[in-house]
Design a protein around this motif. Structure first.
Motif, mmCIF file in Angstrom:
data_model
loop_
_atom_site.group_PDB
_atom_site.id
_atom_site.type_symbol
_atom_site.label_atom_id
_atom_site.label_comp_id
_atom_site.label_asym_id
_atom_site.label_seq_id
_atom_site.Cartn_x
_atom_site.Cartn_y
_atom_site.Cartn_z
ATOM 1 N N UNK A 104 0.986 -1.343 -0.108
ATOM 2 C CA UNK A 104 0.038 -0.029 -0.015
ATOM 3 C C UNK A 104 0.744 1.426 0.059
ATOM 4 N N UNK A 105 2.081 1.203 -0.323
ATOM 5 C CA UNK A 105 2.963 2.189 -0.905
ATOM 6 C C UNK A 105 3.459 2.108 -1.837
ATOM 7 N N UNK A 106 2.941 1.493 -2.822
ATOM 8 C CA UNK A 106 2.942 1.471 -4.558
ATOM 9 C C UNK A 106 2.025 2.351 -4.845
ATOM 10 N N UNK A 107 2.221 3.481 -5.820
ATOM 11 C CA UNK A 107 1.228 4.076 -6.504
ATOM 12 C C UNK A 107 0.123 3.575 -6.770
ATOM 13 N N UNK A 108 -1.143 3.766 -6.539
ATOM 14 C CA UNK A 108 -2.217 3.155 -7.018
ATOM 15 C C UNK A 108 -3.583 3.721 -6.284
ATOM 16 N N UNK A 109 -4.591 3.082 -6.552
ATOM 17 C CA UNK A 109 -5.958 3.778 -6.042
ATOM 18 C C UNK A 109 -6.837 2.361 -5.428
ATOM 19 N N UNK A 110 -7.388 2.481 -4.076
ATOM 20 C CA UNK A 110 -7.984 1.497 -3.396
ATOM 21 C C UNK A 110 -9.378 1.987 -2.921
ATOM 22 N N UNK A 111 -10.013 1.355 -2.782
ATOM 23 C CA UNK A 111 -11.393 1.575 -2.132
ATOM 24 C C UNK A 111 -11.770 0.467 -0.902
ATOM 25 N N UNK A 112 -12.027 0.909 0.338
ATOM 26 C CA UNK A 112 -12.458 0.323 1.555
ATOM 27 C C UNK A 112 -13.670 0.521 1.902
ATOM 28 N N UNK A 113 -14.755 -0.474 1.813
ATOM 29 C CA UNK A 113 -15.983 -0.277 2.236
ATOM 30 C C UNK A 113 -16.292 -0.223 3.780
ATOM 31 N N UNK A 114 -17.207 0.208 4.410
ATOM 32 C CA UNK A 114 -17.599 0.330 5.885
ATOM 33 C C UNK A 114 -17.228 -1.031 6.218
ATOM 34 N N UNK A 115 -17.788 -2.131 5.874
ATOM 35 C CA UNK A 115 -17.561 -3.490 6.556
ATOM 36 C C UNK A 115 -16.237 -3.950 6.720
ATOM 37 N N UNK A 116 -15.236 -3.397 5.913
ATOM 38 C CA UNK A 116 -13.647 -4.002 6.031
ATOM 39 C C UNK A 116 -13.066 -2.776 6.690
ATOM 40 N N UNK A 117 -13.618 -1.473 7.112
ATOM 41 C CA UNK A 117 -12.864 -0.712 7.556
ATOM 42 C C UNK A 117 -12.229 -0.914 9.215
ATOM 43 N N UNK A 118 -12.935 -1.561 9.745
ATOM 44 C CA UNK A 118 -12.589 -1.832 11.019
ATOM 45 C C UNK A 118 -11.443 -2.920 11.196
ATOM 46 N N UNK A 119 -11.071 -3.326 10.131
ATOM 47 C CA UNK A 119 -9.896 -4.603 9.955
ATOM 48 C C UNK A 119 -8.678 -3.944 9.506
ATOM 49 N N UNK A 120 -8.680 -2.563 9.273
ATOM 50 C CA UNK A 120 -7.392 -1.973 8.666
ATOM 51 C C UNK A 120 -6.487 -1.436 9.704
ATOM 52 N N UNK A 121 -5.334 -1.714 9.550
ATOM 53 C CA UNK A 121 -4.360 -1.249 10.570
ATOM 54 C C UNK A 121 -3.577 -0.074 10.309
ATOM 55 N N UNK A 122 -3.266 0.636 11.157
ATOM 56 C CA UNK A 122 -2.410 1.738 11.112
ATOM 57 C C UNK A 122 -3.192 3.030 10.308
ATOM 58 N N UNK A 123 -4.512 3.499 10.648
ATOM 59 C CA UNK A 123 -5.512 4.199 10.066
ATOM 60 C C UNK A 123 -5.766 5.320 11.130
ATOM 61 N N UNK A 124 -6.193 6.654 10.581
ATOM 62 C CA UNK A 124 -6.528 7.567 11.668
ATOM 63 C C UNK A 124 -7.783 7.415 12.205
ATOM 64 N N UNK A 125 -8.794 6.964 11.282
ATOM 65 C CA UNK A 125 -10.208 6.742 11.881
ATOM 66 C C UNK A 125 -10.691 5.432 11.265
ATOM 67 N N UNK A 126 -11.173 4.481 12.222
ATOM 68 C CA UNK A 126 -11.826 3.276 11.826
ATOM 69 C C UNK A 126 -13.097 3.343 11.715
ATOM 70 N N UNK A 127 -13.483 2.195 11.166
ATOM 71 C CA UNK A 127 -15.000 1.965 10.933
ATOM 72 C C UNK A 127 -15.957 3.061 9.902
ATOM 73 N N UNK A 128 -14.976 3.754 9.153
ATOM 74 C CA UNK A 128 -15.700 4.489 7.991
ATOM 75 C C UNK A 128 -14.988 3.923 6.641
ATOM 76 N N UNK A 129 -15.910 4.171 5.633
ATOM 77 C CA UNK A 129 -15.373 3.697 4.290
ATOM 78 C C UNK A 129 -14.477 4.701 3.753
ATOM 79 N N UNK A 130 -13.608 4.654 2.937
ATOM 80 C CA UNK A 130 -12.641 5.506 2.240
ATOM 81 C C UNK A 130 -12.007 4.724 1.226
ATOM 82 N N UNK A 131 -11.139 6.008 0.521
ATOM 83 C CA UNK A 131 -10.378 5.614 -0.716
ATOM 84 C C UNK A 131 -9.036 5.975 -0.012
#
Length: 273
Positions: A104-131
Motif C-alpha cells: 500500500x506504498x506502491x502508487x495506486x488507488x484502493x477503495x475500502x467499504x465500511x464493512x472492512x474498515x474496522x480491520x485496517x491497521x495503522x489508520x487515523x479513523x476506523x469504521x468508516x469507508x474511504x479511498x
C-alpha cells in the motif's frame, strides 16, 4: 582457424536436416545440434538451456529508444513501475491489511467499504469507508485517505523508510489571501492544499502558476500533487512544477482511452521548503 572452420562446415553438411521430420512444439528436454566454433565439432543443447540463454541475452541488451534511465528491459520496466499510477476503473477492496506494508506504498488507488474498515491497521479513523490514494513524490511516497464524510488525511514515507504520522487536512482557517488553501506541517516544511481549483486541459495537459503561493511564505515549491475532486473515469497521470512555479498536470480519460480534454475541478497539494 580456417581448418577448424572447414571441418565444422563439412560436419554440418553431412546431416540431412531437410529430410528430417519437423517438430513444431519443442519441450524442455528436446535436443538441438549446435556447432561449437571453438572445438569445430557438433554438440547438443537442450531446448530449455537454449531458451535460458536467449532470455539472458535479451535481458542484457540495451534499448536506446526507452525513455528511462536504465535502458535494459528489466531495469526500464522496474523504473516505470516505481513511478506508475495504477489506472483501473475497478477499485480494490481492503480487508484485514496493514497500511504500513509495502503493498500500500506502491502508487495506486484502493477503495475500502465500511464493512472492512474496522480491520485496517495503522489508520487515523476506523469504521468508516474511504479511498486510499498513493502517489510518488520526488523519491518519496504519500498516502492520502479520503473518507466519505469529507475528512482527508495525508502522510509521507521518506526515502529512508520512515513513515510520518497522519496529518488531517482541515477546513481553511487562513486569511482572505489564502482562500481555498490549507496548510499542513510546520514553518520549516509544509504542504499547501489548494481546493476546488478548476484546471482546463488541452491534449491532456493543464498548467497554472503557483509561484505567488510560495512567495507568501518565503519558500520554494519543491513538488506538487494533483487529485481530481470527482474522477468520473479520469485520472491524473503526472503533476510537476518548474523552477518558475508553473504547475503542469496531465490527465487521462480511461473510458475514451485518450488524453483528457476539458475542465476538471482538482485539489492541488504543493510541497514547500
Amino acid at each position: 582457424m580456417a581448418e577448424n572452420t572447414d571441418a565444422l562446415a563439412e560436419t554440418i553438411e553431412i546431416k540431412n536436416l531437410p529430410g528430417m521430420t519437423e517438430k513444431t512444439s519443442p519441450v524442455d528436454s528436446d535436443l538441438f545440434a549446435v556447432g561449437d566454433a571453438g572445438a569445430a565439432t557438433l554438440k547438443k543443447i537442450r531446448w530449455s538451456n537454449l531458451l535460458t540463454a536467449i532470455k539472458k541475452k535479451i535481458a542484457e541488451w540495451t534499448f536506446d529508444t526507452l525513455n528511462t534511465t536504465d535502458k535494459t528491459l528489466p531495469g526500464g520496466l522496474n523504473e516505470l513501475r516505481k513511478s506508475a499510477y495504477r489506472i483501473d476503473d475497478n477499485l480494490y477492496s481492503l480487508g484485514a491489511v496493514d497500511l504500513n506494508s509495502d503493498t500500500y506504498w506502491n502508487p495506486g488507488l484502493w477503495k475500502c467499504p465500511t464493512g472492512n474498515a474496522g480491520n485496517v491497521q495503522h489508520i487515523p479513523i476506523t469504521g468508516k469507508s474511504f479511498k486510499l490514494i498513493v502517489e510518488a513524490v520526488a523519491g518519496e511516497t504519500m498516502q492520502t485517505l479520503k473518507y466519505r464524510d469529507g475528512c482527508i488525511y495525508c502522510r509521507m514515507k521518506l526515502s529512508n523508510g520512515t513513515i510520518n504520522d497522519w496529518k488531517e487536512v482541515t477546513n481553511d482557517t487562513l486569511d482572505a489571501a489564502m482562500k481555498k488553501r490549507i496548510i499542513v506541517g510546520n514553518t520549516n516544511d509544509c504542504m499547501i492544499v489548494v481546493t476546488n481549483q478548476t484546471l482546463s486541459f488541452v491534449d491532456g495537459t493543464a498548467t497554472f502558476n503557483a509561484k505567488s503561493i510560495g512567495t507568501t511564505y518565503g519558500k520554494t515549491i519543491s513538488n506538487v500533487l494533483a487529485q481530481i475532486k470527482v474522477a468520473g473515469g479520469t485520472v491524473i497521470t503526472s503533476s510537476t512544477v518548474s523552477a518558475d512555479g508553473t504547475v503542469s498536470v496531465r490527465a487521462y480519460n480511461i473510458g475514451a482511452k485518450a488524453a483528457y480534454v476539458g475542465d476538471l475541478v482538482c485539489t492541488i497539494i504543493l510541497f514547500l521548503s
